[in-house]
Design a protein around this motif. Structure first.
Motif, mmCIF file in Angstrom:
data_model
loop_
_atom_site.group_PDB
_atom_site.id
_atom_site.type_symbol
_atom_site.label_atom_id
_atom_site.label_comp_id
_atom_site.label_asym_id
_atom_site.label_seq_id
_atom_site.Cartn_x
_atom_site.Cartn_y
_atom_site.Cartn_z
ATOM 1 N N VAL A 153 0.917 -1.253 -0.094
ATOM 2 C CA VAL A 153 -0.101 0.101 0.044
ATOM 3 C C VAL A 153 0.969 1.028 -0.041
ATOM 4 N N LYS A 154 0.368 2.141 -1.080
ATOM 5 C CA LYS A 154 1.510 3.302 -1.114
ATOM 6 C C LYS A 154 0.404 4.595 -0.895
ATOM 7 N N SER A 155 0.674 5.164 0.122
ATOM 8 C CA SER A 155 -0.318 6.620 0.386
ATOM 9 C C SER A 155 0.039 7.599 -0.332
ATOM 10 N N LEU A 156 1.230 8.118 0.187
ATOM 11 C CA LEU A 156 1.737 9.454 -0.193
ATOM 12 C C LEU A 156 1.936 9.607 -1.790
ATOM 13 N N THR A 193 -2.890 15.635 -8.450
ATOM 14 C CA THR A 193 -2.498 14.383 -7.849
ATOM 15 C C THR A 193 -1.715 14.431 -6.708
ATOM 16 N N ALA A 194 -0.776 15.130 -6.580
ATOM 17 C CA ALA A 194 0.452 14.877 -5.618
ATOM 18 C C ALA A 194 0.148 15.478 -4.131
ATOM 19 N N ASP A 195 0.482 15.026 -3.302
ATOM 20 C CA ASP A 195 0.291 15.391 -1.894
ATOM 21 C C ASP A 195 1.683 16.577 -1.719
ATOM 22 N N VAL A 196 2.673 15.983 -2.353
ATOM 23 C CA VAL A 196 3.920 16.755 -2.014
ATOM 24 C C VAL A 196 4.426 17.055 -3.252
ATOM 25 N N ILE A 197 4.872 18.497 -3.556
ATOM 26 C CA ILE A 197 5.575 18.883 -4.849
ATOM 27 C C ILE A 197 6.987 19.170 -4.500
ATOM 28 N N LEU A 198 7.789 18.336 -5.437
ATOM 29 C CA LEU A 198 9.357 18.769 -5.170
ATOM 30 C C LEU A 198 9.656 19.460 -6.539
ATOM 31 N N GLN A 199 10.217 20.871 -6.030
ATOM 32 C CA GLN A 199 10.913 21.559 -7.200
ATOM 33 C C GLN A 199 12.276 21.867 -6.899
ATOM 34 N N PRO A 235 -4.844 23.537 -1.019
ATOM 35 C CA PRO A 235 -4.867 23.502 0.503
ATOM 36 C C PRO A 235 -4.413 22.432 1.057
ATOM 37 N N GLY A 236 -3.476 22.349 1.861
ATOM 38 C CA GLY A 236 -2.845 21.145 2.615
ATOM 39 C C GLY A 236 -1.816 20.445 1.727
ATOM 40 N N GLN A 237 -1.650 21.012 0.688
ATOM 41 C CA GLN A 237 -0.278 20.442 -0.062
ATOM 42 C C GLN A 237 1.161 20.893 0.637
ATOM 43 N N LEU A 238 2.014 20.131 0.405
ATOM 44 C CA LEU A 238 3.264 20.442 0.945
ATOM 45 C C LEU A 238 4.260 20.932 -0.240
ATOM 46 N N LEU A 239 5.026 21.905 -0.255
ATOM 47 C CA LEU A 239 6.040 22.355 -1.345
ATOM 48 C C LEU A 239 7.625 22.242 -0.901
ATOM 49 N N ILE A 240 8.326 21.528 -1.280
ATOM 50 C CA ILE A 240 9.603 21.181 -0.918
ATOM 51 C C ILE A 240 10.434 21.664 -2.254
ATOM 52 N N VAL A 254 4.560 11.019 -9.344
ATOM 53 C CA VAL A 254 3.974 11.325 -10.617
ATOM 54 C C VAL A 254 5.207 12.446 -11.084
ATOM 55 N N ILE A 255 5.335 12.611 -12.424
ATOM 56 C CA ILE A 255 6.256 13.390 -13.144
ATOM 57 C C ILE A 255 5.488 14.004 -14.324
ATOM 58 N N GLU A 256 5.739 15.257 -14.448
ATOM 59 C CA GLU A 256 5.410 15.922 -15.572
ATOM 60 C C GLU A 256 6.272 15.591 -17.044
ATOM 61 N N THR A 257 5.359 15.315 -17.877
ATOM 62 C CA THR A 257 6.049 14.764 -18.976
ATOM 63 C C THR A 257 7.423 15.718 -19.273
ATOM 64 N N GLU A 258 8.417 15.012 -19.692
ATOM 65 C CA GLU A 258 9.687 15.839 -20.144
ATOM 66 C C GLU A 258 10.428 16.791 -18.914
ATOM 67 N N ALA A 259 9.930 16.303 -17.926
ATOM 68 C CA ALA A 259 10.558 17.466 -16.588
ATOM 69 C C ALA A 259 11.993 17.125 -16.674
ATOM 70 N N GLY A 260 12.495 15.809 -17.033
ATOM 71 C CA GLY A 260 13.858 15.404 -16.843
ATOM 72 C C GLY A 260 14.666 15.546 -18.064
ATOM 73 N N VAL A 261 14.116 15.850 -19.144
ATOM 74 C CA VAL A 261 14.789 15.807 -20.575
ATOM 75 C C VAL A 261 16.099 16.686 -20.527
ATOM 76 N N GLN A 262 15.917 17.861 -20.176
ATOM 77 C CA GLN A 262 17.176 18.667 -20.326
ATOM 78 C C GLN A 262 18.161 18.346 -19.436
ATOM 79 N N ALA A 263 17.814 17.371 -18.431
ATOM 80 C CA ALA A 263 19.003 17.168 -17.470
ATOM 81 C C ALA A 263 19.565 15.773 -17.998
ATOM 82 N N GLY A 264 18.997 15.017 -19.201
ATOM 83 C CA GLY A 264 19.452 13.723 -19.589
ATOM 84 C C GLY A 264 18.663 12.684 -19.201
#
Ligand code: NAD
Length: 387
Positions: free
Chosen positions: A5-8, A74-80, A100-105, A41-51
């Motif tokens: 079971v994966k929750s977050l 979809t996400a509970d936590v956003i990593l940028q 509201p309630g989301q977490l940004l790191i 979950v990853i936005e399409t092409e998020a990593g393309v410029q980094a290879g």
């Protein structure tokens, strides 16, 4: 909770800051987070410029999503890499997607942009600014400033070597002897020490200085000479330097002038957290250098250590190039992302237990980095800046 079971859910949007090529999470980290019972979950092409291709994320167990809005939904936590203040031009477009309630790191530049942080609080988004990590041993694996600064130090030397009309190493050839380039590194912190090590590996004669006398031992251990400026020791808290008055910096300028005049390359990294970078190289000092010499100013984004520095530009004065470096880690996005991803994963796992958020507000690392929570700006310095 059963093992499967994966929750977050952790979301990784594509970076939108102009010229930013890094991505906050690389595919290898997706598997690590899956093991910790987190969905990614990853936005399409998020990593393309980094290879890093979408297919690599999918193969590692991530879900690649075409719509940026859906990643945020979809996400509970956003990593940028760059969120809020560190993406000041486009942050508000993302704020409209945050819930509201989301977490940004991520890097958030909260001291430069406290108002953006208060807007996050108004939206009841909790945020962690990674540049505020306390520099304690336990936080070393999370220290994005160190990982990215060491890349900047390396790249500064590579830039200098390719721009200099001379070779770095000494060479004795049938066509005569070539003298080694003289490199002077001002500020021997994380970036400066990496610059010293890189320049030494390339064969330059390296000198370095710092206002923290503790840095002398590090400089010597890398085979460089330490230039004693004859000014008082200025260590601040947390391994940083403390801000000094104008007279101090003038005395420093005078003490540095002879070494500046005889250097082929100067790499400046001198910074004081939360303050404009000190001017250590005057326009006159630049004019004292030989034509073809270079100043690579890594403090350009904090105002620069050279009087002539213009962020993002190369100024040529009397044949000397002054390079105002901006976001150098993004010019080596593959390894910068790999290191950032490792840092941010360590940080996230500190906040998670059994696939769910379990944030210990008593933890020194949490206290140091948490800027907004429960609809409030909670970081004391950011509150102070907001009045
Ligand atoms: P920084 O980017 O704020 O500054 C870069 C360097 O410039 C520092 O060494 C500083 O002393 C120097 N400097 C500032 N003003 C100067 C001046 N007027 N003249 C000359 N030099 C000047 O700092 P940083 O590189 O991020 O980190 C500094 C130190 O923090 C490291 O060298 C290390 O000792 C410590 N640190 C500790 C940890 C840890 O324990 N987890 C992690 C990273 C760094």
């Amino acid at each position: 909770m059963p093992d499967d079971v994966k929750s977050l859910t952790v979301g990784v949007p594509r970076e939108t800051y102009p010229g930013e090529r890094r991505v906050a999470l690389i595919p290898a980290a997706v598997s690590a987070l899956n093991k910790a019972k987190l969905n990614v979950v990853i936005e399409t092409e998020a990593g393309v410029q980094a290879g890093f291709a979408d297919a690599d994320y999918a193969a590692a167990g991530g879900q690649v999503i075409a719509s940026r809005g859906e990643v945020f939904a979809t996400a509970d936590v956003i990593l940028q890499v760059r969120g809020a203040g560190a993406n000041r031009l486009h942050a508000r477009a993302d704020f409209d997607l945050l819930r509201p309630g989301q977490l940004l790191i991520g890097l958030c530049d909260p001291f430069a942009e406290p108002v953006l942080m208060s807007e996050l609080a108004t939206r009841n988004v909790s945020s962690f600014a990674l540049e505020l990590l306390p520099r304690i041993t336990r936080a070393q694996s999370m220290d994005v400033l160190s990982s990215q600064a060491s890349l900047a130090g390396y790249k500064a030397v590579v830039l200098a070597a390719s721009g200099l009309p001379r070779m770095f190493p000494m060479m004795m050839t049938a066509a005569g002897t070539i003298a080694a380039a003289k490199v002077f590194v001002i500020g021997a912190g994380v970036a400066g020490l990496q610059a010293i090590a890189t320049a030494r590996r390339m064969g330059a004669v390296v000198r370095a200085t710092d206002v923290r006398s503790a840095a002398k031992e590090n400089v010597l251990s890398l085979g460089a000479r330490f230039i004693d400026m004859g000014v008082e020791d200025a260590p601040g808290v947390g391994g940083y330097a403390k801000g000094m008055d104008a007279g101090f910096y003038q005395r420093q300028q005078a003490a540095l002038a002879p070494t500046i005049a005889e250097s082929d390359v100067i790499i400046t990294t001198a910074a004081v957290p939360g303050k404009k970078a000190p001017i250590l190289i005057s326009a006159d000092a630049v004019r004292s250098m030989s034509p073809g010499s270079l100043v690579v100013d890594l403090a350009a984004e904090q105002g620069g250590n050279c009087e002539l520095t213009k962020p993002g530009e190369t100024v040529i004065e009397n044949g000397v190039s002054v390079i105002g470096c901006v976001n150098l880690p993004s010019t080596v996005p593959y390894h910068a992302s790999q290191m950032f991803s490792r840092n941010v994963t360590s940080f996230l796992l500190l906040l998670v237990q059994d696939g769910r958020l379990a944030i210990n507000r008593e933890d020194e690392i949490v206290q140091g980095t948490l800027v907004t929570a429960g609809g409030q700006v909670v970081h004391p310095k950011v509150r102070e800046l907001l009045g």
